[in-house]
Design a protein around this motif. Sequence first.
Motif, PDB file in Angstrom:
ATOM      1  N   TYR A 153       0.768  -1.028  -0.228  1.00  0.00           N
ATOM      2  CA  TYR A 153       0.400  -0.318   0.441  1.00  0.00           C
ATOM      3  C   TYR A 153       1.148   0.990   0.404  1.00  0.00           C
ATOM      4  CZ  TYR A 153      -3.320   3.591   1.502  1.00  0.00           C
ATOM      5  OH  TYR A 153      -3.358   4.777   1.721  1.00  0.00           O
ATOM      6  N   SER A 154       2.283   1.687   1.144  1.00  0.00           N
ATOM      7  CA  SER A 154       2.674   2.401   1.059  1.00  0.00           C
ATOM      8  C   SER A 154       3.476   2.523  -0.349  1.00  0.00           C
ATOM      9  CB  SER A 154       3.587   2.733   2.088  1.00  0.00           C
ATOM     10  OG  SER A 154       3.155   1.715   3.473  1.00  0.00           O
ATOM     11  N   THR A 155       3.762   1.074  -1.124  1.00  0.00           N
ATOM     12  CA  THR A 155       4.730   2.090  -2.420  1.00  0.00           C
ATOM     13  C   THR A 155       3.643   2.096  -3.518  1.00  0.00           C
ATOM     14  OG1 THR A 155       6.268  -0.013  -1.439  1.00  0.00           O
ATOM     15  CG2 THR A 155       5.959   1.175  -4.248  1.00  0.00           C
ATOM     16  N   TRP A 156       1.796   1.939  -3.185  1.00  0.00           N
ATOM     17  CA  TRP A 156       1.449   2.005  -4.071  1.00  0.00           C
ATOM     18  C   TRP A 156       0.676   3.682  -3.738  1.00  0.00           C
ATOM     19  CZ3 TRP A 156      -3.292   3.383  -2.921  1.00  0.00           C
ATOM     20  CH2 TRP A 156      -4.417   3.867  -4.033  1.00  0.00           C
ATOM     21  N   ILE A 157       0.416   3.950  -2.823  1.00  0.00           N
ATOM     22  CA  ILE A 157       0.561   5.573  -2.623  1.00  0.00           C
ATOM     23  C   ILE A 157       1.298   6.444  -3.466  1.00  0.00           C
ATOM     24  CG2 ILE A 157       0.852   5.707  -0.574  1.00  0.00           C
ATOM     25  CD1 ILE A 157      -2.011   7.007  -2.323  1.00  0.00           C
ATOM     26  N   ILE A 158       2.678   5.924  -3.017  1.00  0.00           N
ATOM     27  CA  ILE A 158       4.249   6.820  -3.232  1.00  0.00           C
ATOM     28  C   ILE A 158       4.206   7.053  -4.271  1.00  0.00           C
ATOM     29  CG2 ILE A 158       6.494   7.361  -2.064  1.00  0.00           C
ATOM     30  CD1 ILE A 158       4.909   6.837   0.068  1.00  0.00           C
ATOM     31  N   LYS A 159       4.273   5.469  -4.959  1.00  0.00           N
ATOM     32  CA  LYS A 159       5.473   5.684  -5.974  1.00  0.00           C
ATOM     33  C   LYS A 159       4.928   5.274  -7.200  1.00  0.00           C
ATOM     34  CE  LYS A 159       9.890   4.608  -3.588  1.00  0.00           C
ATOM     35  NZ  LYS A 159      10.910   2.946  -3.054  1.00  0.00           N
ATOM     36  N   ASP A 160       3.998   4.401  -6.884  1.00  0.00           N
ATOM     37  CA  ASP A 160       3.199   4.106  -8.440  1.00  0.00           C
ATOM     38  C   ASP A 160       1.886   5.029  -8.815  1.00  0.00           C
ATOM     39  OD1 ASP A 160       1.232   2.739 -10.142  1.00  0.00           O
ATOM     40  OD2 ASP A 160       1.164   0.924  -8.189  1.00  0.00           O
ATOM     41  N   LYS A 161       2.241   4.596 -10.547  1.00  0.00           N
ATOM     42  CA  LYS A 161       1.448   6.339 -10.835  1.00  0.00           C
ATOM     43  C   LYS A 161      -0.353   5.641 -11.280  1.00  0.00           C
ATOM     44  CE  LYS A 161       5.017   7.890 -13.688  1.00  0.00           C
ATOM     45  NZ  LYS A 161       4.857   8.140 -15.510  1.00  0.00           N
ATOM     46  N   HIS A 162      -0.594   4.556 -10.754  1.00  0.00           N
ATOM     47  CA  HIS A 162      -2.040   3.967 -10.325  1.00  0.00           C
ATOM     48  C   HIS A 162      -2.861   4.734  -9.862  1.00  0.00           C
ATOM     49  CE1 HIS A 162      -0.067   0.194 -13.297  1.00  0.00           C
ATOM     50  NE2 HIS A 162      -1.003   0.401 -13.580  1.00  0.00           N
ATOM     51  N   SER A 163      -2.082   5.108  -8.512  1.00  0.00           N
ATOM     52  CA  SER A 163      -2.561   5.556  -7.159  1.00  0.00           C
ATOM     53  C   SER A 163      -3.066   7.105  -7.538  1.00  0.00           C
ATOM     54  CB  SER A 163      -2.108   6.322  -5.669  1.00  0.00           C
ATOM     55  OG  SER A 163      -1.092   6.576  -6.064  1.00  0.00           O
ATOM     56  N   ARG A 164      -2.301   7.626  -8.792  1.00  0.00           N
ATOM     57  CA  ARG A 164      -3.137   9.072  -9.737  1.00  0.00           C
ATOM     58  C   ARG A 164      -3.955   8.975 -11.013  1.00  0.00           C
ATOM     59  NH1 ARG A 164       2.171   8.972  -7.438  1.00  0.00           N
ATOM     60  NH2 ARG A 164       3.225   8.938  -9.098  1.00  0.00           N
ATOM     61  N   ALA A 165      -3.662   8.185 -11.839  1.00  0.00           N
ATOM     62  CA  ALA A 165      -4.537   7.292 -13.036  1.00  0.00           C
ATOM     63  C   ALA A 165      -5.892   8.650 -12.901  1.00  0.00           C
ATOM     64  CB  ALA A 165      -4.522   5.699 -13.017  1.00  0.00           C
ATOM     65  N   TYR A 166      -6.785   8.676 -11.603  1.00  0.00           N
ATOM     66  CA  TYR A 166      -8.281   9.493 -11.789  1.00  0.00           C
ATOM     67  C   TYR A 166      -7.304  10.872 -12.329  1.00  0.00           C
ATOM     68  CZ  TYR A 166     -12.688  11.757 -10.374  1.00  0.00           C
ATOM     69  OH  TYR A 166     -13.573  12.239 -10.870  1.00  0.00           O
ATOM     70  N   GLN A 167      -6.722  11.509 -11.642  1.00  0.00           N
ATOM     71  CA  GLN A 167      -6.077  12.685 -11.806  1.00  0.00           C
ATOM     72  C   GLN A 167      -5.856  12.757 -13.123  1.00  0.00           C
ATOM     73  OE1 GLN A 167      -2.214  12.661  -8.956  1.00  0.00           O
ATOM     74  NE2 GLN A 167      -3.561  12.829  -6.796  1.00  0.00           N
ATOM     75  N   ALA A 168      -5.143  12.410 -13.647  1.00  0.00           N
ATOM     76  CA  ALA A 168      -4.671  12.655 -15.139  1.00  0.00           C
ATOM     77  C   ALA A 168      -6.068  12.732 -15.641  1.00  0.00           C
ATOM     78  CB  ALA A 168      -4.595  10.993 -16.068  1.00  0.00           C
ATOM     79  N   LEU A 169      -7.367  12.677 -15.352  1.00  0.00           N
ATOM     80  CA  LEU A 169      -8.443  12.456 -16.145  1.00  0.00           C
ATOM     81  C   LEU A 169      -9.520  14.056 -16.220  1.00  0.00           C
ATOM     82  CD1 LEU A 169     -10.479   9.824 -15.780  1.00  0.00           C
ATOM     83  CD2 LEU A 169      -9.336   9.900 -17.463  1.00  0.00           C
ATOM     84  N   THR A 170      -8.890  15.164 -14.851  1.00  0.00           N
ATOM     85  CA  THR A 170      -9.018  15.849 -14.302  1.00  0.00           C
ATOM     86  C   THR A 170      -8.524  17.526 -15.026  1.00  0.00           C
ATOM     87  OG1 THR A 170      -7.304  16.827 -12.040  1.00  0.00           O
ATOM     88  CG2 THR A 170     -10.257  15.117 -12.562  1.00  0.00           C
ATOM     89  N   GLY A 171      -7.563  16.889 -15.131  1.00  0.00           N
ATOM     90  CA  GLY A 171      -6.871  18.465 -15.808  1.00  0.00           C
ATOM     91  C   GLY A 171      -7.271  18.589 -17.592  1.00  0.00           C
ATOM     92  N   ASP A 172      -6.213  18.969 -17.980  1.00  0.00           N
ATOM     93  CA  ASP A 172      -5.738  19.283 -19.575  1.00  0.00           C
ATOM     94  C   ASP A 172      -5.550  18.790 -20.310  1.00  0.00           C
ATOM     95  OD1 ASP A 172      -6.079  22.441 -19.224  1.00  0.00           O
ATOM     96  OD2 ASP A 172      -3.918  22.623 -18.540  1.00  0.00           O
ATOM     97  N   VAL A 173      -4.805  16.876 -20.358  1.00  0.00           N
ATOM     98  CA  VAL A 173      -5.094  16.289 -20.858  1.00  0.00           C
ATOM     99  C   VAL A 173      -6.342  14.990 -21.006  1.00  0.00           C
ATOM    100  CG1 VAL A 173      -3.960  14.063 -21.327  1.00  0.00           C
ATOM    101  CG2 VAL A 173      -2.450  15.696 -20.427  1.00  0.00           C
ATOM    102  N   GLY A 174      -6.946  15.216 -19.750  1.00  0.00           N
ATOM    103  CA  GLY A 174      -8.047  14.626 -20.225  1.00  0.00           C
ATOM    104  C   GLY A 174      -9.046  15.124 -20.565  1.00  0.00           C
ATOM    105  N   GLU A 175      -9.798  17.172 -20.875  1.00  0.00           N
ATOM    106  CA  GLU A 175      -9.978  17.040 -21.404  1.00  0.00           C
ATOM    107  C   GLU A 175     -10.093  17.138 -22.988  1.00  0.00           C
ATOM    108  OE1 GLU A 175     -10.793  21.478 -20.796  1.00  0.00           O
ATOM    109  OE2 GLU A 175     -10.440  21.236 -18.660  1.00  0.00           O
ATOM    110  N   ARG A 176      -8.367  17.181 -22.954  1.00  0.00           N
ATOM    111  CA  ARG A 176      -8.009  16.628 -24.798  1.00  0.00           C
ATOM    112  C   ARG A 176      -8.383  15.737 -25.167  1.00  0.00           C
ATOM    113  NH1 ARG A 176      -2.694  15.392 -26.721  1.00  0.00           N
ATOM    114  NH2 ARG A 176      -2.432  15.486 -29.073  1.00  0.00           N
ATOM    115  N   MET A 177      -8.772  14.568 -24.605  1.00  0.00           N
ATOM    116  CA  MET A 177      -8.355  13.183 -24.241  1.00  0.00           C
ATOM    117  C   MET A 177      -9.810  13.173 -24.797  1.00  0.00           C
ATOM    118  SD  MET A 177      -6.012  11.313 -25.010  1.00  0.00           S
ATOM    119  CE  MET A 177      -7.245  10.362 -25.445  1.00  0.00           C
ATOM    120  N   VAL A 178     -11.331  13.876 -23.952  1.00  0.00           N
ATOM    121  CA  VAL A 178     -12.168  14.156 -24.606  1.00  0.00           C
ATOM    122  C   VAL A 178     -13.071  14.642 -25.610  1.00  0.00           C
ATOM    123  CG1 VAL A 178     -14.838  14.859 -23.694  1.00  0.00           C
ATOM    124  CG2 VAL A 178     -13.005  13.852 -22.135  1.00  0.00           C
ATOM    125  N   HIS A 179     -12.343  15.411 -25.596  1.00  0.00           N
ATOM    126  CA  HIS A 179     -12.578  15.911 -27.350  1.00  0.00           C
ATOM    127  C   HIS A 179     -12.326  15.550 -28.523  1.00  0.00           C
ATOM    128  CE1 HIS A 179     -12.166  19.177 -30.356  1.00  0.00           C
ATOM    129  NE2 HIS A 179     -10.904  18.769 -30.555  1.00  0.00           N
TER     130      HIS A 179
END
Length: 184
Positions: A62-88
Motif C-alpha cells: 500500500y505504501s509503495t502504491w500510494i507514494i510511487k505507483d502512477k496507478h494511485s494517480r490515474a484518476y487525476q490524469a482525467l481532471t486536467g488539460d490532458v483529460g479534456e484533450r482526450m475527451v475532445h
Amino acid sequence: MRDTSNSCILRVVLCVWFMTVPALLSAQNEPIKYIGPGSCAATSCHGSVKPIAGSRILQNEYSTWIIKDKHSRAYQALTGDVGERMVHILKLAAKAEEASKCLACHALNPAPEQRGRAFEISEGVSCENCHGPASAWLGPHTTKSWAHEKSVALGMHDTRDVIHRTEKCLECHLGTQNNSSITR
C-alpha cells in the motif's frame, strides 16, 4: 491421556469447522463488494513503511502504491488539460472524470450496489482493480491457516497466476473488445 488429547483435538477441529463453514456460506450469499484501498493500509497489513524480510508478501504494498505507483494517480490524469484533450479526441459527451470509457481504466468504478463504503473514485487504480472485490476475503485472508484458494473462491483475482495477472493488466493497458484503450 491419549483419549483426552484426541478428544481435545476433535473439539478444536469441530469448533473451527462450525465457525468457518457458516462464515463462508454467508459470505457467498451476500453480494461481493468493493471496500477500497484504505482497508489494506494498516501497518500490520500492506501499509508498512519498510518491507518485511523473508516474506513473499512485503507488507509495504500500500505504501509503495500510494507514494510511487502512477496507478494511485490515474484518476487525476482525467481532471486536467490532458483529460479534456482526450475527451475532445474521443468525442465523448461527458467530462473525462465522468465518462465510463475513461473510468474503466483510470479508477475503480464498480456499480453503486457493489460499493461497500463511502466510495472515493479519486483513489485511482487501487488494490481491488487487480485483486478483486475484497468484502468476502479481506478479513479471513490475514489468518495463517487461510489458504489462498479460499480467497480466490470468495472473489479474489488470482494474481499469482502469471497468465491471469497479465490478462488483468492488459484489460487497461491494451484494451478489450468491450473497452478499447489508449495508454502510454
